[in-house]
Write an enzyme that holds these catalytic residues in place. Structure first.
Site, PDB file in Angstrom:
ATOM      1  N   ALA A   1       0.845  -1.193   0.000  1.00  0.00           N
ATOM      2  CA  ALA A   1       0.000   0.000   0.000  1.00  0.00           C
ATOM      3  C   ALA A   1       0.879   1.240   0.000  1.00  0.00           C
ATOM      4  O   ALA A   1       1.885   1.300   0.705  1.00  0.00           O
ATOM      5  CB  ALA A   1      -0.914   0.018   1.232  1.00  0.00           C
ATOM      6  N   CYS A   2       0.510   2.211  -0.821  1.00  0.00           N
ATOM      7  CA  CYS A   2       1.208   3.497  -0.843  1.00  0.00           C
ATOM      8  C   CYS A   2       0.174   4.598  -1.020  1.00  0.00           C
ATOM      9  O   CYS A   2      -1.026   4.335  -1.069  1.00  0.00           O
ATOM     10  CB  CYS A   2       2.285   3.539  -1.920  1.00  0.00           C
ATOM     11  SG  CYS A   2       1.686   3.615  -3.604  1.00  0.00           S
ATOM     12  N   ALA A   3       0.627   5.811  -1.129  1.00  0.00           N
ATOM     13  CA  ALA A   3      -0.286   6.960  -1.185  1.00  0.00           C
ATOM     14  C   ALA A   3      -1.336   6.805  -2.288  1.00  0.00           C
ATOM     15  O   ALA A   3      -2.529   6.906  -2.038  1.00  0.00           O
ATOM     16  CB  ALA A   3       0.494   8.255  -1.344  1.00  0.00           C
TER      17      ALA A   3
ATOM     18  N   ALA B   1      -3.499   3.642  -0.187  1.00  0.00           N
ATOM     19  CA  ALA B   1      -3.706   3.589   1.256  1.00  0.00           C
ATOM     20  C   ALA B   1      -5.171   3.817   1.631  1.00  0.00           C
ATOM     21  O   ALA B   1      -5.676   3.194   2.566  1.00  0.00           O
ATOM     22  CB  ALA B   1      -2.813   4.606   1.951  1.00  0.00           C
TER      23      ALA B   1
END
Length: 103
Positions: free
Chosen positions: A8-10, A40
């Site tokens: 998960a990232c921005a 995210a």
């Protein structure tokens, strides 16, 4: 049973590129893991539907780590900044494997 690695990232974009590198590294080692990425903001929904074995966070969302560690019963770790920047799928894969007890 195939284990699942969730990233998960921005926005989910950079980790989706890393997913490809992890999949190549896993294939090279003849390992069978499901690997996917999400933004995210969608992490909670994906956690419920996919039931991953481990959650790896992009460095830009490291602020989520303490809360997720409290909420989840799976290992959660921030991806090493250098490995993230270099898109080192093999290192990220092995970090995830260690967290899952597969290494």
């Amino acid at each position: 049973m195939t284990k699942t690695i969730m990233l998960a990232c921005a926005g989910g974009f950079s980790t989706s590129l890393i997913v490809k590198h992890i999949q190549v590294a896993a294939a090279n080692e003849k390992l069978d893991y499901k690997v996917f990425a999400t933004a995210a903001v969608n992490a909670e929904e994906e956690l419920e539907s996919e039931h991953p074995s481990v959650l790896m966070l992009g460095p830009q969302v490291r602020y989520m780590l303490p809360d997720l560690k409290k909420q989840l019963d799976i290992p959660v770790q921030v991806i090493n900044m250098q490995d993230y920047g270099l898109m080192n799928g093999a290192h990220i894969l092995h970090d995830a494997m260690k967290l899952m007890g597969d290494e």
